[in-house]
Each structure stands twice: as structure tokens, then as C-alpha cells.
Motif scaffolding. Structure first.
Motif, PDB file in Angstrom:
ATOM      1  N   TRP A  39       0.857  -1.186   0.000  1.00 57.19           N
ATOM      2  CA  TRP A  39       0.000   0.000   0.000  1.00 57.19           C
ATOM      3  C   TRP A  39       0.887   1.228   0.000  1.00 57.19           C
ATOM      4  O   TRP A  39       1.956   1.246   0.616  1.00 57.19           O
ATOM      5  CB  TRP A  39      -0.878  -0.023   1.255  1.00 57.19           C
ATOM      6  CG  TRP A  39      -1.984   0.991   1.331  1.00 57.19           C
ATOM      7  CD1 TRP A  39      -3.222   0.901   0.768  1.00 57.19           C
ATOM      8  CD2 TRP A  39      -1.982   2.234   2.043  1.00 57.19           C
ATOM      9  NE1 TRP A  39      -3.989   1.991   1.090  1.00 57.19           N
ATOM     10  CE2 TRP A  39      -3.252   2.831   1.878  1.00 57.19           C
ATOM     11  CE3 TRP A  39      -1.033   2.912   2.816  1.00 57.19           C
ATOM     12  CZ2 TRP A  39      -3.592   4.054   2.440  1.00 57.19           C
ATOM     13  CZ3 TRP A  39      -1.358   4.125   3.386  1.00 57.19           C
ATOM     14  CH2 TRP A  39      -2.634   4.692   3.208  1.00 57.19           C
TER      15      TRP A  39
ATOM     16  N   LYS B   5      -5.996   7.864   0.405  1.00 53.81           N
ATOM     17  CA  LYS B   5      -4.698   7.224   0.545  1.00 53.81           C
ATOM     18  C   LYS B   5      -3.895   7.895   1.656  1.00 53.81           C
ATOM     19  O   LYS B   5      -2.690   8.072   1.548  1.00 53.81           O
ATOM     20  CB  LYS B   5      -3.916   7.320  -0.779  1.00 53.81           C
ATOM     21  CG  LYS B   5      -4.429   6.368  -1.853  1.00 53.81           C
ATOM     22  CD  LYS B   5      -4.069   4.921  -1.527  1.00 53.81           C
ATOM     23  CE  LYS B   5      -4.459   3.964  -2.629  1.00 53.81           C
ATOM     24  NZ  LYS B   5      -4.098   2.570  -2.307  1.00 53.81           N
TER      25      LYS B   5
ATOM     26  N   ILE C  41      -8.329   0.952   4.246  1.00 53.59           N
ATOM     27  CA  ILE C  41      -7.599  -0.014   3.422  1.00 53.59           C
ATOM     28  C   ILE C  41      -8.529  -1.188   3.120  1.00 53.59           C
ATOM     29  O   ILE C  41      -9.131  -1.753   4.022  1.00 53.59           O
ATOM     30  CB  ILE C  41      -6.330  -0.533   4.139  1.00 53.59           C
ATOM     31  CG1 ILE C  41      -5.387   0.625   4.471  1.00 53.59           C
ATOM     32  CG2 ILE C  41      -5.604  -1.565   3.285  1.00 53.59           C
ATOM     33  CD1 ILE C  41      -4.162   0.205   5.261  1.00 53.59           C
TER      34      ILE C  41
END
Length: 271
Positions: A2, A85, A139
Motif C-alpha cells: 500500500w 490514501k 484499506i
């Protein structure tokens, strides 16, 4: 696994995320007893009486018994923060204020090349204040509560359970009890704890069960005969005071043996 950024006030710290732990569990495959062929798990619809392709599977939420509402990918994407994000820090607390029951899984956060100075700033500030950060991050379609702390001079992110995900201890069967203990029993138990007290050294601990299981697997691969060790029979209930005294005696004996062993090693070195 990620990429994103840690938001620290108005400071943006670009980071890359990596899993910090791995499972060492030994897994087994289900085989057909007759021919030892691996068994395949099929996606099967009982209503249509046929196998279903992965592309024909949708997400469904059971809102009442046998009644489902279909959730599309577009529905999830419409939730604010789904495409975010960022790891947004909301406050700073002391680590000792958080019970370990809240922690779930660990991830390393490494700095991107463009954010190394901001990353170092956050690490240094956390180290010098003795605080950890509480943050939120989305996430894989899940908003997680997380803690950011320092581990071996790098940022590590611990995903956390929300309070409503932790079952109340009072709900545990047998947890509500009332037992009277004598002062002598408590004193001996405290003495036993002090006798076993030491500094935590994780490298001392190994998974003995996994080691023995791997040895059995290797022996079977080589066609060797396996010797099964019988467990010692349970002799019944032992008196609590006797058990405490026996435990204390054992600890004292082990400490004497440890000191003797270290003395012999020193003598060999100086000799």
C-alpha cells in the motif's frame, strides 16, 4: 502492499506500507484418502444445482434470515474516504494507556524518497515525547483505527480493534466468581512471580510444536518410523500450597544451576 501518506497536522509524510509479521503455521491439504489426490473446493449453488464461476459471484449482506441486499463495487466507492490514501493522525497518547487486547496486526511504514525529512521529523518527535499516534486509515474497504509508534527506529502501524469489537470480560462463562485466598498463598504466588521475573528477550522463545511437527514430516518423507511419546497420566488435584512450594523450589534450583553454569564458563575463559 500500500502507498499513501501520513497526515501530521499540515505535514504530509509520503510512505510505503509493508507487512511486519508473517505466519509460520504449517498448513495441510485435504487429500482423497483412497488415492491421495488434493480435494478441490468448488463454488456451488444449491438452488441452481451447478458450479458457479468467480465472475458470477456478488457481495450480499444478510439483513434478515435468508434475505440479502446486493452491494456493488460502486456502492463501496461512494463511501467518503474509500479512495483515500492517507493515514490521518487524530491525537497522541501514551502507549501504556492502551491495553494489548486492542492491537491486531503490525505493518512497517517506510518513507518515500520525497518524504524522508518529514518522516524523520515525525519519528524524532515521537521518540522525544514518548508518545504514539492514534490515526484512521481506509484499506481494502475497511476504515481501521491504528496506532503509529517507533520500533527499531522505524515507524510501525498497529491496526486496532474498535471498542465494540471487543467482547466484555463479564460475558465469559465462569468469569464471575468469588474465592477467598489466604495471605500466605498470595505471598508465595508473589514470590514465585519475582523468582521468574526477568527482562523480555524475544529471541529466547521458539515454536517447539512447529519444530517437532517439521521433524515428523521430514521423518515421514524419508520413510522413517515415528516414535510416539506417551503423556504422563494426571495424578489428580494437587494442593495449592504444595504446588506453590514445589514451584518455588524448582525456580531456586534452576537459578542455582544457571549461576553454576555461568561460573564454569567464566572459569574456562579466564583459565
Amino acid at each position: 502492499m500500500w502507498k499513501g501518506a501520513v497526515n501530521f497536522g499540515l505535514i504530509n509524510v509520503p510512505i510505503k506500507m509493508f507487512t511486519a509479521t508473517e505466519s509460520k503455521n504449517i498448513s495441510f491439504k485435504s487429500l482423497h484418502k483412497e488415492c491421495h489426490t488434493p480435494i478441490k473446493q468448488k463454488r456451488f449453488c444449491q438452488n441452481c444445482d451447478k458450479e458457479v464461476e468467480y465472475t458470477d459471484i456478488v457481495k450480499g449482506y444478510e439483513y434478515q434470515k435468508d434475505s440479502y441486499v446486493i452491494i456493488e463495487d460502486e456502492d463501496l466507492e461512494a463511501i467518503p474516504g474509500e479512495k483515500s490514501k492517507t493515514i490521518d493522525i487524530v491525537e497522541f497518547v501514551k502507549l501504556e494507556q492502551i491495553d494489548p487486547v486492542y492491537f491486531d496486526k503490525s505493518y512497517y511504514l517506510a518513507p518515500e524518497d520525497t518524504g524522508k525529512k518529514a518522516y524523520k521529523l515525525l519519528v524524532s518527535a515521537l521518540e522525544q515525547t514518548g508518545k504514539i499516534a492514534i490515526a484512521k486509515v481506509v484499506i481494502r474497504s475497511r476504515e481501521s483505527l491504528v496506532a503509529l509508534r517507533i520500533y527499531e527506529e522505524i515507524l510501525i502501524m498497529e491496526t486496532m480493534h474498535y471498542p465494540d469489537e471487543i467482547r466484555k470480560s463479564k460475558e465469559v462463562p465462569g468469569a464471575n466468581y468469588d474465592i477467598n485466598l489466604s495471605e500466605n498463598e498470595v505471598a508465595m504466588a508473589k514470590q514465585l512471580i519475582e523468582g521468574l521475573a526477568t527482562d523480555f528477550e524475544p529471541e529466547k522463545y521458539t515454536d517447539n510444536y512447529r519444530t517437532q511437527l517439521l521433524e515428523i514430516i521430514e521423518s515421514k518423507v524419508q520413510g522413517k518410523e515415528i516414535t510416539h511419546v506417551k503423556e504422563k497420566p494426571n495424578t489428580g488435584v494437587i494442593d495449592l500450597m504444595e504446588a506453590l512450594q514445589a514451584s518455588l523450589d524448582m525456580v531456586k534450583k534452576e537459578k542455582i544451576e544457571d549461576v553454576t553454569s555461568k561460573s564454569k564458563k567464566r572459569s574456562k575463559k579466564t583459565g
